[in-house]
Design an enzyme around this catalytic site. Structure first.
Site, PDB file in Angstrom:
ATOM      1  N   THR A 214       0.954  -1.225   0.058  1.00 61.81           N
ATOM      2  CA  THR A 214      -0.223   0.155  -0.006  1.00 61.81           C
ATOM      3  C   THR A 214       0.869   1.287  -0.018  1.00 61.81           C
ATOM      4  OG1 THR A 214      -1.760  -1.100   1.107  1.00 61.81           O
ATOM      5  CG2 THR A 214      -1.666   1.164   1.396  1.00 61.81           C
ATOM      6  N   CYS A 300      25.090   7.203   7.090  1.00 61.55           N
ATOM      7  CA  CYS A 300      24.278   5.751   7.104  1.00 61.55           C
ATOM      8  C   CYS A 300      25.309   4.843   7.752  1.00 61.55           C
ATOM      9  CB  CYS A 300      23.930   5.532   5.829  1.00 61.55           C
ATOM     10  SG  CYS A 300      23.225   6.869   4.645  1.00 61.55           S
TER      11      CYS A 300
HETATM   12  N1  PLP Z   1      22.889   6.940  -1.952  1.00 55.63           N
HETATM   13  C1  PLP Z   1      23.302   7.860  -1.498  1.00 55.63           C
HETATM   14  C2  PLP Z   1      24.253   8.757  -2.223  1.00 55.63           C
HETATM   15  C3  PLP Z   1      23.072   8.638  -0.208  1.00 55.63           C
HETATM   16  O1  PLP Z   1      23.800   9.742   0.244  1.00 55.63           O
HETATM   17  C4  PLP Z   1      22.128   7.826   0.630  1.00 55.63           C
HETATM   18  C5  PLP Z   1      22.034   8.184   1.955  1.00 55.63           C
HETATM   19  O2  PLP Z   1      22.331   9.248   2.593  1.00 55.63           O
HETATM   20  C6  PLP Z   1      21.634   6.697  -0.005  1.00 55.63           C
HETATM   21  C7  PLP Z   1      21.706   6.420  -1.060  1.00 55.63           C
HETATM   22  C8  PLP Z   1      20.694   6.041   0.743  1.00 55.63           C
HETATM   23  O3  PLP Z   1      19.559   6.717   1.214  1.00 55.63           O
HETATM   24  P1  PLP Z   1      18.171   6.431   2.188  1.00 55.63           P
HETATM   25  O4  PLP Z   1      19.177   6.090   3.341  1.00 55.63           O
HETATM   26  O5  PLP Z   1      17.429   7.511   2.381  1.00 55.63           O
HETATM   27  O6  PLP Z   1      17.582   5.143   1.621  1.00 55.63           O
END
Ligand code: PLP
Length: 356
Positions: A214, A300
């Site tokens: 959804t 991340c």
């Molecule tokens: N790709 C890039 C270049 C990013 O900087 C990030 C996160 O900062 C991502 C992918 C992953 O993004 P998300 O954590 O919003 O899924």
């Protein structure tokens, strides 16, 4: 949430109202991207878009070949997707190197493409260094050699001038909302028709059978507004932000810290440097206590003690890579805040060095 609370898959009037809103949202994204509405798939963000682009395309095309090319400086969403396919599903990979400024040479890409190459994935701009890749050129190589091309354009949107989605020369483009003031957990994947891919989520026939589940209407609503407001005229205005990051960059050359990718064509909002002999976690904590919020590698992988794979790909040692400080400025950042950083940073450096 109060007006469009129905489920767009319900056939009653409350559901149909939300279905109309969802259809309209897709048209609005397509208007900005200048593509067909059917080429827009809403997702939960970049990670999902990237996983769908890479795993979905590789699995769909595997009868044609099993070779995938990507680069050493990609986000883990790309690198781990490719690694999964290699470790579990019999695919092969080539990881392209980068130069000292983090750029990929289109000739290296051309030389790496083999008869069995089915997919190339290269990011449009790097999240740790801000380096912008010659993405249209890389895409042109793929088109000429008839290989499917995906770009992770997450960091690029809202920062560089956008005209239309075809300017990347890519078959697949991943994007997420929260990099340009949209909601977190919102994103989309552009899939150039008539390209098909395998779904990675199974269930209902949502998003034209490409993404079961959804739809997150609230996130989509915010994502579409952000796309309309902040993309065609980038919300990260280079003319306002460059003077701020240039001041940070010139400070680097004076204070014994090393600017990362000094000659690269870079996103205007990003300035990264390494501080010889000091661990970035120590620096980040000290800066935070002074009211200054900056990052180390990608947010991340914050908390992980691994050195940034991006910086080691640039030729740095693990120790150097562990001393990365990444400053991102945005539309609210002021010259006074940069002054504050420039005044406090040398004092903080001295304090850390004296305590060691
Ligand atoms: N790709 C890039 C270049 C990013 O900087 C990030 C996160 O900062 C991502 C992918 C992953 O993004 P998300 O954590 O919003 O899924």
């Amino acid at each position: 949430m109060s007006d469009f609370y129905g489920n767009p898959s319900s056939i009653h009037s409350i559901g149909r109202k939300v279905r109309a809103f969802l259809d309209d949202s897709r048209e609005r994204v397509a208007d900005v991207w200048r593509c067909k509405a059917s080429e827009v798939v809403f997702t939960s963000g970049a990670t999902e878009s990237i996983n769908l682009a890479i795993c979905g395309t590789a699995r769909f095309l595997k009868s044609k070949g099993r070779h995938i090319i990507t680069s050493a400086v990609e986000h883990h969403a790309v690198l781990h997707s490719v690694e999964y396919l290699v470790n579990n599903e019999g695919f092969e990979k080539t990881i392209l190197p980068v130069d000292v400024d983090g750029r990929i040479d289109p000739l290296d890409l051309e030389n790496a493409i083999q008869d069995n190459t089915i997919l190339v994935s290269i990011m449009a701009a790097n999240n740790e260094t801000g380096t912008i890749q010659p993405i249209a050129e890389l895409g042109a190589v793929c088109h000429r050699l008839k290989v499917c091309f995906h770009t992770d354009a997450v960091q690029w949107f809202g920062k560089e001038p956008f005209d239309n989605i075809h300017q990347f020369n890519a078959d697949l483009v991943s994007i997420c909302g929260h990099k340009f003031y949209g909601p977190k957990g919102s994103g989309a994947l552009f899939i150039r028709s008539p390209l098909l891919l395998d779904p990675i989520l199974f269930g209902g026939s949502h998003e034209n059978e490409r993404r079961a589940g959804t739809e997150n209407i609230v996130a989509i609503a915010g994502f579409v507004l952000a796309i309309e407001r902040f993309i065609s005229t980038p919300v990260f205005d280079r003319s306002l932000l460059s003077p701020l990051t240039s001041r940070l960059a010139s400070f680097c050359s004076l204070s014994g810290v090393n600017l990362v990718c000094p000659s690269a064509s870079r996103l205007a909002n990003t300035c990264s440097f390494t501080v010889p002999g000091i661990d970035s976690i120590t620096l980040l904590a000290a800066l935070d206590l002074n009211g200054i919020c900056v990052s180390a590698g990608s947010a991340c992988s914050a908390g992980s003690l691994n050195a940034s794979h991006v910086l080691t790909a640039l030729g740095m040692t693990k120790k150097e890579a562990n001393s990365l400080v990444r400053i991102s400025v945005g539309r609210e950042t002021t010259g006074e805040e940069i002054d504050l950083f420039l005044t406090r940073f040398p004092v903080i450096l001295d304090q850390i060095r004296n305590n060691e």
